[in-house]
Design an enzyme around this catalytic site. Structure first.
Site, PDB file in Angstrom:
ATOM      1  N   GLU A 187       0.685  -1.166  -0.007  1.00 54.99           N
ATOM      2  CA  GLU A 187      -0.215  -0.017   0.197  1.00 54.99           C
ATOM      3  C   GLU A 187       0.791   1.091  -0.169  1.00 54.99           C
ATOM      4  OE1 GLU A 187      -3.669  -1.206   2.662  1.00 54.99           O
ATOM      5  OE2 GLU A 187      -1.797  -0.673   3.690  1.00 54.99           O
ATOM      6  N   ASP A 243     -10.227 -11.145   2.945  1.00 54.76           N
ATOM      7  CA  ASP A 243     -10.317 -12.519   3.131  1.00 54.76           C
ATOM      8  C   ASP A 243     -11.486 -12.613   4.120  1.00 54.76           C
ATOM      9  OD1 ASP A 243      -7.625 -11.791   5.422  1.00 54.76           O
ATOM     10  OD2 ASP A 243      -9.272 -12.551   6.204  1.00 54.76           O
ATOM     11  N   MET A 289      -5.190  -6.543  12.871  1.00 53.14           N
ATOM     12  CA  MET A 289      -4.310  -6.248  13.919  1.00 53.14           C
ATOM     13  C   MET A 289      -3.822  -5.237  14.665  1.00 53.14           C
ATOM     14  SD  MET A 289      -2.335  -9.860  12.283  1.00 53.14           S
ATOM     15  CE  MET A 289      -1.228 -10.151  13.650  1.00 53.14           C
ATOM     16  N   GLU A 290      -4.156  -3.899  14.185  1.00 52.13           N
ATOM     17  CA  GLU A 290      -3.607  -2.770  14.283  1.00 52.13           C
ATOM     18  C   GLU A 290      -4.710  -1.730  14.860  1.00 52.13           C
ATOM     19  OE1 GLU A 290      -3.207  -3.973  11.187  1.00 52.13           O
ATOM     20  OE2 GLU A 290      -1.223  -4.957  11.475  1.00 52.13           O
ATOM     21  N   GLY A 303      -9.891  -9.130   7.722  1.00 54.16           N
ATOM     22  CA  GLY A 303     -10.891 -10.380   7.502  1.00 54.16           C
ATOM     23  C   GLY A 303     -12.226  -9.881   7.740  1.00 54.16           C
ATOM     24  N   ILE A 360      -6.736 -14.028  12.138  1.00 53.03           N
ATOM     25  CA  ILE A 360      -7.897 -14.942  12.230  1.00 53.03           C
ATOM     26  C   ILE A 360      -8.035 -15.968  11.123  1.00 53.03           C
ATOM     27  CG2 ILE A 360     -10.274 -15.232  12.973  1.00 53.03           C
ATOM     28  CD1 ILE A 360      -8.530 -13.897  15.274  1.00 53.03           C
TER      29      ILE A 360
HETATM   30  N1  SAH Z   1       2.469 -10.869   5.592  1.00 54.43           N
HETATM   31  C1  SAH Z   1       2.837 -10.580   6.843  1.00 54.43           C
HETATM   32  C2  SAH Z   1       1.855 -10.603   7.897  1.00 54.43           C
HETATM   33  C3  SAH Z   1       0.502 -10.029   7.797  1.00 54.43           C
HETATM   34  S1  SAH Z   1      -0.410  -9.680   8.978  1.00 54.43           S
HETATM   35  C4  SAH Z   1       4.118 -11.418   7.320  1.00 54.43           C
HETATM   36  O1  SAH Z   1       4.436 -12.133   6.178  1.00 54.43           O
HETATM   37  O2  SAH Z   1       4.463 -11.196   8.049  1.00 54.43           O
HETATM   38  C5  SAH Z   1      -1.781  -9.770   8.409  1.00 54.43           C
HETATM   39  C6  SAH Z   1      -2.193  -8.205   7.994  1.00 54.43           C
HETATM   40  O3  SAH Z   1      -3.457  -7.914   7.564  1.00 54.43           O
HETATM   41  C7  SAH Z   1      -2.365  -7.247   9.280  1.00 54.43           C
HETATM   42  O4  SAH Z   1      -2.208  -5.975   9.022  1.00 54.43           O
HETATM   43  C8  SAH Z   1      -3.947  -7.418   9.761  1.00 54.43           C
HETATM   44  O5  SAH Z   1      -4.383  -6.168  10.185  1.00 54.43           O
HETATM   45  C9  SAH Z   1      -4.399  -7.799   8.425  1.00 54.43           C
HETATM   46  N2  SAH Z   1      -5.450  -8.757   8.172  1.00 54.43           N
HETATM   47  C10 SAH Z   1      -6.093  -9.066   7.276  1.00 54.43           C
HETATM   48  N3  SAH Z   1      -6.931 -10.238   7.411  1.00 54.43           N
HETATM   49  C11 SAH Z   1      -6.766 -10.640   8.755  1.00 54.43           C
HETATM   50  C12 SAH Z   1      -7.438 -11.549   9.576  1.00 54.43           C
HETATM   51  N4  SAH Z   1      -8.122 -12.419   8.910  1.00 54.43           N
HETATM   52  N5  SAH Z   1      -7.106 -11.673  10.791  1.00 54.43           N
HETATM   53  C13 SAH Z   1      -6.320 -10.431  11.381  1.00 54.43           C
HETATM   54  N6  SAH Z   1      -5.538  -9.677  10.556  1.00 54.43           N
HETATM   55  C14 SAH Z   1      -5.816  -9.777   9.241  1.00 54.43           C
END
Ligand code: SAH
Length: 254
Positions: A19, A223, A199-200, A85, A178
């Site tokens: 982004e 998702d 997550m933020e 999500g 999740i």
């Molecule tokens: N790709 C990263 C991890 C991303 S964590 C790595 O390789 O370490 C996931 C990110 O997408 C976070 O910013 C969270 O806020 C968001 N997110 C999207 N779908 C989510 C879900 N199902 N549960 C929790 N956070 C989700």
């Protein structure tokens, strides 16, 4: 680094590096500052002073980043974008959630205070700037209606995004990705009006509340917070997220 007292310096935080890359294309007169393992891009979008940064993932990372934006870069407002999500059955991949109330679903200091209550603050949630939320709702739905938010560049997402919409709704945040139905149902049980999970957002909301900075959070659904979430998330991020985020910022900073 800008230190002048510009009342309109807007912080733009993104929770995905993809982004940031998209939004950076909108910026002019950019200078970069490396602080605390983050790159802060300072510059202008449409003559508005902005500071753009990748928050990294999770509540602590996001809270520390927004604190730097406020205390060091003197931002006066914050826009936070990312993916999330889906929790509500009302929304689908590609839809946009403009956060209204923000909960920390992993906060639990019982038996001292109620589950989800934030210690010392006596509140169970934080709220985004109501006027800005309504304004974003109108602008983003207008952009969607006029097919300006996402162009049909990727075959899989052409049909998925056909019925794209922006909604105002509640968001829960916690240090957990999740991706199973029982955890998803557990969230619905505790927060019946929840629209999405990430997550933020609620950590950033707490910092903005404590430091009195108006904010909005815009999340694009990547998702369904179910067993397919890791795959849906990765594909969405690589194909769509940066283009949508760039356009969201373009419509919000005019
Ligand atoms: N790709 C990263 C991890 C991303 S964590 C790595 O390789 O370490 C996931 C990110 O997408 C976070 O910013 C969270 O806020 C968001 N997110 C999207 N779908 C989510 C879900 N199902 N549960 C929790 N956070 C989700």
């Amino acid at each position: 680094m800008i230190t002048q007292s510009d009342n309109r310096i807007i912080g733009i935080m993104g929770a995905m590096p993809e982004e940031i890359a998209g939004v950076l294309e909108l910026m002019k007169d950019v200078t970069e500052h490396e602080i605390g393992m983050r790159t802060y891009h300072q510059g202008k979008i449409n003559n508005t002073n902005v500071v753009l940064v990748f928050s990294r993932w999770g509540k602590v990372a996001a809270a520390s980043t927004v604190t730097t934006l406020i205390n060091l870069f003197k931002i006066k407002q914050l826009i936070f974008t990312g993916v999330a999500g889906a929790i509500s059955d009302e929304i689908n991949i590609g839809d946009i959630v403009i956060g209204k109330k923000f909960f920390q679903h992993d906060m639990d200091a019982r038996p001292f205070i109620q589950q989800f209550e934030i210690p010392m603050l006596g509140v169970g949630h934080f709220e985004a700037d109501a006027k800005w939320v309504n304004d974003a709702f109108e602008k983003l739905n207008g952009a969607i209606e006029n097919k300006l938010l996402y162009h049909n560049e990727h075959p899989t997402y052409t049909s998925i995004l056909k019925n794209q919409k922006a909604l105002i709704g509640d968001i829960a945040s916690g240090d957990q990705f999740i991706s199973n139905e029982s955890t998803r149902q557990n969230l619905i049980k505790h927060f019946p009006d929840l629209m999405c999970v990430e997550m933020e957002g609620a950590a950033v909301a707490q910092v903005c509340h404590e430091l009195n900075i108006p904010f909005i959070t815009i999340r694009v659904i990547s998702d369904g917070a179910n067993s397919n979430a890791p795959i849906d998330f990765a594909e969405f991020v690589s194909h769509v997220a940066s283009k949508i985020s760039k356009n969201i910022i373009k419509f919000l900073i005019t």
